[in-house]
Design a protein around this motif. Structure first.
Motif, PDB file in Angstrom:
ATOM      1  N   CYS A 132       0.827  -1.199   0.000  1.00  0.00           N
ATOM      2  CA  CYS A 132       0.000   0.000   0.000  1.00  0.00           C
ATOM      3  C   CYS A 132       0.863   1.250   0.000  1.00  0.00           C
ATOM      4  O   CYS A 132       1.816   1.358   0.753  1.00  0.00           O
ATOM      5  CB  CYS A 132      -0.904   0.018   1.228  1.00  0.00           C
ATOM      6  N   CYS A 142      -0.143   5.096   4.714  1.00  0.00           N
ATOM      7  CA  CYS A 142       1.066   4.287   4.553  1.00  0.00           C
ATOM      8  C   CYS A 142       2.214   5.138   4.026  1.00  0.00           C
ATOM      9  O   CYS A 142       3.365   4.959   4.412  1.00  0.00           O
ATOM     10  CB  CYS A 142       0.793   3.108   3.626  1.00  0.00           C
ATOM     11  N   CYS A 151      -4.200   2.103  -0.737  1.00  0.00           N
ATOM     12  CA  CYS A 151      -5.077   1.823   0.390  1.00  0.00           C
ATOM     13  C   CYS A 151      -5.726   0.452   0.381  1.00  0.00           C
ATOM     14  O   CYS A 151      -6.579   0.132  -0.424  1.00  0.00           O
ATOM     15  CB  CYS A 151      -6.170   2.865   0.570  1.00  0.00           C
ATOM     16  N   LEU A 152      -5.330  -0.331   1.349  1.00  0.00           N
ATOM     17  CA  LEU A 152      -5.918  -1.646   1.560  1.00  0.00           C
ATOM     18  C   LEU A 152      -6.921  -1.605   2.714  1.00  0.00           C
ATOM     19  O   LEU A 152      -7.439  -2.634   3.127  1.00  0.00           O
ATOM     20  CB  LEU A 152      -4.807  -2.662   1.853  1.00  0.00           C
ATOM     21  N   CYS A 158      -6.459  -0.859   5.876  1.00  0.00           N
ATOM     22  CA  CYS A 158      -5.959  -1.155   7.226  1.00  0.00           C
ATOM     23  C   CYS A 158      -5.033  -0.037   7.656  1.00  0.00           C
ATOM     24  O   CYS A 158      -3.968  -0.274   8.252  1.00  0.00           O
ATOM     25  CB  CYS A 158      -5.199  -2.466   7.245  1.00  0.00           C
ATOM     26  N   CYS A 159      -5.449   1.190   7.369  1.00  0.00           N
ATOM     27  CA  CYS A 159      -4.560   2.344   7.435  1.00  0.00           C
ATOM     28  C   CYS A 159      -3.956   2.557   8.815  1.00  0.00           C
ATOM     29  O   CYS A 159      -2.874   3.123   8.940  1.00  0.00           O
ATOM     30  CB  CYS A 159      -5.315   3.580   7.020  1.00  0.00           C
TER      31      CYS A 159
HETATM   32  S1  FES Z   1      -3.350   4.023   3.423  1.00  0.00           S
HETATM   33 FE1  FES Z   1      -2.368   2.086   3.436  1.00  0.00          FE
HETATM   34  S2  FES Z   1      -3.959   0.783   4.110  1.00  0.00           S
HETATM   35 FE2  FES Z   1      -4.948   2.697   3.908  1.00  0.00          FE
END
Ligand code: FES
Ligand SMILES: Cc1cc2nc3c(=O)[nH]c(=O)nc-3n(C[C@H](O)[C@H](O)[C@H](O)COP(=O)(O)O)c2cc1C
Lengths: 587, 165
Positions: B85, B90, B126-127, B129-130
């Motif tokens: 991510c 992240c 974005c997965l 799990c931020c």
């Molecule tokens: S920003 Fe990486 S999981 Fe949402």
């Protein structure tokens, strides 16, 4: 005494190892009669994995950062009721305060009920609102429902904050028998994850909210568009839909009424612009997800050009509560302009990162410092990014801004879907602006020129600024281009793409100037602008830096001060990382 | 030189149940392609032509839709797909360092596959799990709060497991 154990297993809990904890517990509980259950996400992500011990359905202990090796102590505590063996794992009052300061409506069941059990949802009041609406004696007409939502002041939680009742009413009034109700679970804003948490933790609340919406507008079919990156959410929602169908909440003549509604899930295929409602509809129709020109709005001509209503997950998650508690109860919370509660995803350099639901009207400072615990590692707060690629950065001087659609918009950021990415002094704001433009330039669908080319040019200018090639006049050029893209783009993606640039220019203009004029990055983040040197006083001549330098830019004899050749240095920072004497300085 | 792209020989019968269910349902193209990718691991050219024929549209339209979405791939992927991510959270928490570590260790570019066909590497946004950022997902399993050292350990574990098999 009847004890029960629940392991939090949302995606983040699982990523932190919750399944391994549950696996370790299972054999230890066999034959004890102590049930081991699954719950969703309570929102305290920094404490995952979390295990709750319940006694007669009241929470007796919340254990945090649990590892499989703690399983025996936990099983023992559950058997004997003596918690002394798990005292070390028990949540501190300081951390508990995170939850105590919240008001949970959309998240009311998250982390408490079993997301894979409709019985668990019903025990928490699930489907009581639709039951009441459809009941023969105390039933509500679709108009009654819309009126109740109107009184509540509920506004769309997906970003724009448009009054929900207005959209429902428009779709209801639209001519035609065939109508659709759609849920936007595309959750594209990186840094926001409340929609995922709701679906994974409490799918029946979403289904019930959508049923009520479908009843209100007169839709016979409800569709949830979920992003493909959320496999667990899709699985739990599929399971919930099939349970709800079996229980008679989905299908023909729901609860014996003449209201019928079918449900289905459509997995997205990865495109940020598909979060925009008309692009989402195109995608549902199996096309490239390119936005349509509005009007006509979806309420008049949406899915297959039939009247359609689209709302966000969190919007629907409030609906059943509002029907059960009355619109006034919801409207009693919040500010003049913004009613009820809002969920925020606190992430970034925050101490307590997770999901927070608070009444509108709290200040940013309360959310970030009182609830979130402030910045990690003793660093200073610099800014909070809200609204993702469509939003902006709010600086420390505006931390007392009240959370409310209008007040936030006045800062240049937006409420957005509720992502709050907190940044500390080590974050470079110019490079953040570039980060967002990299994102929008990549995600622009290419339909309109302003967005397709404008975001690309903005990205190029920002790239040259962060790499030390910024020119005099670049700031003015950025501003001119931002205005043109905002005014000329077809959909919200392009219209709001300049926001991250404009808001950082507004509050952090000196950082842009430092990059352009002095070729310096004040946050020491832009590698091309860093100057590494060795402090001859501190250097012991251990040669660690010289040995680790990938480009042999460091020279010096053993036990004598070393030096870096600035022309050969590639700013990788390895010398600084390996120096045990703190002799490498960055400027 | 003659075009070679139709020389691929995918087993089209595997797609038959999917086509039987969806080919005639309007608006199902993306769903069909998602199933196809699940079956073949990517979208081979002959599959794209076949889908076009069976849904009564042109290969250009099918490809137009497929290329619009990041989920679809046109080359085989490695046995393990590493999705790292680089969403906002992240990014702020140092995903670039993780990416550099993976790329250096496996010698792969973003979007590339290792020579042994074991790993593909892809940077995504974005997965979800931020709050555990930086985050990556390997074949559906999520890993959070990564450091460059940890990520290499995870990859080495997979390599060791594969070598043992
Ligand atoms: S920003 Fe990486 S999981 Fe949402
Ligand atoms: C580029 C873009 C991306 C969007 N992404 C989302 C999203 O991921 N989720 C969402 O609910 N709304 C998103 N929206 C807003 C939707 O267009 C729409 O306003 C919303 O789904 C309506 O629901 P609401 O009234 O309940 O907020 C996006 C809008 C734009 C312009």
């Amino acid at each position: 005494m009847s004890m029960r154990i629940a392991v939090g297993q949302g995606s983040c809990g699982i990523a932190a190892g919750a399944q391994k904890v549950a696996q370790a517990l299972r054999p230890l509980l066999e034959g004890t009669g102590i049930p081991l259950g699954t719950v969703g996400c309570i929102g305290m992500c920094w404490l995952e994995p979390i295990v709750d011990l319940y006694e007669n359905d009241t929470l007796k202990a919340r254990l945090v950062r649990v590892q499989p090796r703690h399983a025996e102590a936990i099983a023992e505590a559950a058997k004997t009721g003596d918690l002394s063996g798990v005292a070390d794992l028990t949540i501190t009052p300081d951390d508990s305060a995170f939850l105590e300061q919240q008001t949970r409506i959309a998240l009311r069941n998250c982390g408490i009920i079993d997301p894979e059990s409709i019985e668990s949802a019903k025990a928490a009041g699930g489907y009581s609102a639709i039951g009441r609406i459809l009941s023969k004696e105390h039933g509500m007409t679709p108009e009654d429902v819309i009126e109740c939502i109107k009184v509540s002041g509920l506004a769309g939680r997906g970003g724009a904050g448009f009054p929900t009742w207005f959209k429902w009413n428009a779709a209801r009034q639209s001519e035609g028998e065939e109508k659709y109700l759609i849920c936007n679970a595309d959750e594209g804003d990186p840094g926001a994850f409340m929609d995922r948490a709701v679906i994974e933790s409490d799918p029946h609340t979403l289904i019930e909210g959508m049923l009520i919406g479908a009843y209100a507008i007169g839709a016979q079919e409800a569709i949830v568009y979920v992003r493909a990156e959320y496999p667990l959410a899709i699985k739990r929602l599929e399971n919930a839909i099939s349970d709800a169908r079996e229980a008679g909440y989905i299908g023909k003549n729901i609860l014996g009424s003449d209201f019928s509604c079918e449900f289905r899930i459509k997995a997205g295929a990865g495109a940020f612009v598909c979060g925009e409602e008309t692009a989402l509809i195109e995608s549902l129709q199996g096309q490239r997800g390119m936005p349509r020109l509005k009007p006509p709005f979806p309420a008049a001509a949406g899915y297959w050009y039939k009247p359609s209503n689209i709302n966000n997950v969190e919007t629907y998650a409030n609906v059943a509560w509002i029907i059960n508690n009355g619109g006034e109860a919801f409207a009693a919370m919040g500010t003049e302009d913004s009613k009820g509660t809002k969920v925020f995803a606190l992430t970034g350099k925050i101490r307590r990162g997770g999901l927070v639901e608070i009444p509108m009207g709290m200040t940013l400072r309360q959310v970030i410092f009182d609830i979130g615990g402030g910045i990690r590692d003793g660093k200073a707060f610099k800014a909070v990014q809200m609204g993702g690629p469509s939003g902006g950065c709010i600086p420390a001087s505006l931390l007392d801004t009240v959370i409310d659609y209008k007040k936030l918009a006045a800062t240049g950021a937006i409420m957005g879907s509720g992502g709050m990415v907190v940044m500390d002094e080590s974050t470079c704001m110019v490079s953040m602006a570039k980060f967002f433009l990299d994102f929008t330039a990549k995600e622009s669908c290419g339909k309109c020129v302003h967005c397709r080319i404008g975001t690309k040019r903005l990205q190029e200018i920002l790239s040259r600024i962060v790499s030390g090639e910024g020119r005099e006049g670049d700031i003015e050029l950025l501003e001119e281009l931002c205005n043109a893209v905002r005014d000329g783009a077809l959909c919200g993606l392009g219209q709001t793409a300049p926001n991250p640039v404009l808001s950082t220019l507004r509050y952090f203009r000196d950082e842009f100037e430092a990059h352009i004029t002095d070729k310096r990055c004040p946050a020491h983040a832009c590698t091309d602008l860093l100057h590494y040197s060795i402090d001859a006083e501190k250097c012991r001549g251990c040669t660690a830096c010289a040995r680790n330098c990938p480009v042999y830019a460091i020279s010096g004899a053993v036990r004598e001060a070393h030096s870096i050749d600035p022309n050969a240095c590639i700013h990788c920072g390895r010398c600084k990382a390996v120096c045990k004497f703190g002799a490498v300085t960055v400027d | 030189m003659k075009c070679e792209c139709m020389k691929q020989q995918s087993d089209l019968s595997l797609l038959e149940p999917v086509l039987a269910e969806y080919a005639a349902v309007p608006g199902s193209l993306i769903t069909i392609l998602q199933h196809a990718q699940e079956i073949y691991g990517y979208l081979p050219t002959d599959v794209i032509y076949h889908v076009a024929e069976r849904t009564g549209t042109t290969p250009a339209r099918v490809l137009g839709v497929a290329t619009f979405y990041t989920q679809f791939r046109f080359q085989p992927v490695g046995k393990y797909l590493i999705m790292l991510c680089d969403g906002t959270a992240c990014h702020v928490n140092g995903s670039a360092r993780i990416a550099a570590a993976v790329q250096e260790y496996l010698h792969v570019e973003n979007g590339g596959t290792t020579e042994d066909g074991l790993f593909s590497f892809s940077i995504v946004a974005c997965l979800g799990c931020c709050s555990l950022s930086p985050v990556m997902m390997i074949n559906g399993d999520t890993y959070g709060s990564l450091t460059p050292e940890q990520v290499l350990e995870i990859i080495k574990d997979i390599q060791a497991k594969e070598a043992a098999e």
